[in-house]
Design an enzyme around this catalytic site. Structure first.
Site, PDB file in Angstrom:
ATOM      1  CG  ASP A  28      -2.066   0.992   1.073  1.00  0.00           C
ATOM      2  OD1 ASP A  28      -3.225   0.545   0.972  1.00  0.00           O
ATOM      3  OD2 ASP A  28      -1.805   2.216   1.049  1.00  0.00           O
ATOM      4  CB  ILE A  29       0.828   4.246  -2.216  1.00  0.00           C
ATOM      5  CG1 ILE A  29       1.923   5.143  -2.768  1.00  0.00           C
ATOM      6  CG2 ILE A  29      -0.438   5.042  -1.919  1.00  0.00           C
ATOM      7  CD1 ILE A  29       1.602   5.698  -4.158  1.00  0.00           C
ATOM      8  CG  ASN A  85     -12.330  -0.499   3.639  1.00  0.00           C
ATOM      9  OD1 ASN A  85     -12.766  -0.881   4.725  1.00  0.00           O
ATOM     10  ND2 ASN A  85     -11.134   0.035   3.497  1.00  0.00           N
ATOM     11  N   GLY A  91     -15.411   3.542   3.328  1.00  0.00           N
ATOM     12  CA  GLY A  91     -14.204   4.253   2.910  1.00  0.00           C
ATOM     13  C   GLY A  91     -13.529   3.674   1.690  1.00  0.00           C
ATOM     14  CD  GLN A  92     -14.728  -0.369  -2.911  1.00  0.00           C
ATOM     15  OE1 GLN A  92     -15.840  -0.684  -2.476  1.00  0.00           O
ATOM     16  NE2 GLN A  92     -14.171  -0.960  -3.958  1.00  0.00           N
ATOM     17  CB  SER A  93     -10.476   5.472  -1.855  1.00  0.00           C
ATOM     18  OG  SER A  93      -9.369   4.645  -1.591  1.00  0.00           O
ATOM     19  CG  HIS A  98      -8.392  -2.874  -2.463  1.00  0.00           C
ATOM     20  ND1 HIS A  98      -9.307  -2.248  -3.289  1.00  0.00           N
ATOM     21  CD2 HIS A  98      -8.303  -2.114  -1.357  1.00  0.00           C
ATOM     22  CE1 HIS A  98      -9.741  -1.147  -2.697  1.00  0.00           C
ATOM     23  NE2 HIS A  98      -9.152  -1.049  -1.517  1.00  0.00           N
ATOM     24  CG  LEU A  99      -7.671  -9.553   1.772  1.00  0.00           C
ATOM     25  CD1 LEU A  99      -8.922  -9.342   2.603  1.00  0.00           C
ATOM     26  CD2 LEU A  99      -7.474 -11.046   1.483  1.00  0.00           C
ATOM     27  CG  HIS A 100      -6.894  -2.816   3.033  1.00  0.00           C
ATOM     28  ND1 HIS A 100      -6.144  -1.680   2.832  1.00  0.00           N
ATOM     29  CD2 HIS A 100      -8.095  -2.568   2.441  1.00  0.00           C
ATOM     30  CE1 HIS A 100      -6.859  -0.786   2.156  1.00  0.00           C
ATOM     31  NE2 HIS A 100      -8.048  -1.293   1.909  1.00  0.00           N
TER      32      HIS A 100
HETATM   33  P1  AMP Z   1      -9.703   1.495   0.073  1.00  0.00           P
HETATM   34  O1  AMP Z   1      -9.809   2.822   0.798  1.00  0.00           O
HETATM   35  O2  AMP Z   1     -10.123   0.313   0.877  1.00  0.00           O
HETATM   36  O3  AMP Z   1     -10.367   1.552  -1.290  1.00  0.00           O
HETATM   37  O4  AMP Z   1      -8.164   1.269  -0.151  1.00  0.00           O
HETATM   38  C1  AMP Z   1      -7.451   1.814  -1.210  1.00  0.00           C
HETATM   39  C2  AMP Z   1      -6.019   1.718  -0.827  1.00  0.00           C
HETATM   40  O5  AMP Z   1      -5.225   1.870  -1.987  1.00  0.00           O
HETATM   41  C3  AMP Z   1      -5.559   2.808   0.163  1.00  0.00           C
HETATM   42  O6  AMP Z   1      -5.059   2.189   1.339  1.00  0.00           O
HETATM   43  C4  AMP Z   1      -4.487   3.562  -0.608  1.00  0.00           C
HETATM   44  O7  AMP Z   1      -3.419   3.970   0.210  1.00  0.00           O
HETATM   45  C5  AMP Z   1      -4.053   2.545  -1.640  1.00  0.00           C
HETATM   46  N1  AMP Z   1      -3.507   3.090  -2.868  1.00  0.00           N
HETATM   47  C6  AMP Z   1      -4.013   4.087  -3.619  1.00  0.00           C
HETATM   48  N2  AMP Z   1      -3.250   4.298  -4.703  1.00  0.00           N
HETATM   49  C7  AMP Z   1      -2.237   3.399  -4.631  1.00  0.00           C
HETATM   50  C8  AMP Z   1      -1.103   3.106  -5.454  1.00  0.00           C
HETATM   51  N3  AMP Z   1      -0.844   3.780  -6.584  1.00  0.00           N
HETATM   52  N4  AMP Z   1      -0.264   2.129  -5.066  1.00  0.00           N
HETATM   53  C9  AMP Z   1      -0.501   1.442  -3.919  1.00  0.00           C
HETATM   54  N5  AMP Z   1      -1.551   1.658  -3.118  1.00  0.00           N
HETATM   55  C10 AMP Z   1      -2.404   2.625  -3.461  1.00  0.00           C
END
Ligand code: AMP
Ligand code: ZN
Length: 112
Positions: A28-29, A85, A91-93, A98-100
């Site tokens: 994760d970034i 999420n 908070g899905q962004s 994706h599985l954290h």
């Molecule tokens: P979510 O909020 O569950 O949708 O998680 C999205 C995750 O993607 C967040 O933890 C971000 O930090 C991560 N993320 C966003 N852009 C990147 C990227 N380019 N490389 C790695 N992780 C990313």
């Protein structure tokens, strides 16, 4: 093409962790724990709600990959957290499942 599809295709760089035919994992970034890895299906599925019965094996593979990574990173025995999420309240962004995988510190409950 979504952000994570581009990462899977290596059109956007990521800190690669591992992959197989079905699953791709990268750091994760913006890590929220000493270990914070995202495990994603190579197939684009936007949210958990879009994962149907045909995806059961694929979803299982995400969790099996997370188990393996947790062992490889030596957080398996201490413990770790797996989170998916779904939609805005969670908070899905990024709208590609994706599985954290998070570990390396004590996790609080309930999460924020
Ligand atoms: P979510 O909020 O569950 O949708 O998680 C999205 C995750 O993607 C967040 O933890 C971000 O930090 C991560 N993320 C966003 N852009 C990147 C990227 N380019 N490389 C790695 N992780 C990313
Ligand atoms: Zn995608």
């Amino acid at each position: 093409m979504c952000l994570f599809c581009k990462i899977i295709d290596r059109k956007i760089p990521s800190k690669f962790v591992c992959e197989d035919e079905y699953v791709f994992a990268f750091e994760d970034i913006n890590p929220q724990a000493p270990v914070h890895i995202l495990v994603v299906p190579k197939k684009h599925i936007s949210t958990m709600l879009e994962a149907g019965p045909d995806d059961n094996e694929l979803i299982g593979r995400l969790f099996q990959a997370a188990n393996k990574i947790a062992r490889d990173r030596n957080i398996a025995e201490r413990g770790f957290r797996l989170v998916i999420n779904c939609n805005p309240d969670a908070g899905q962004s990024v709208y590609h499942i994706h599985l954290h995988l998070m570990g390396g510190r004590i996790m609080r409950w309930p999460p924020g």
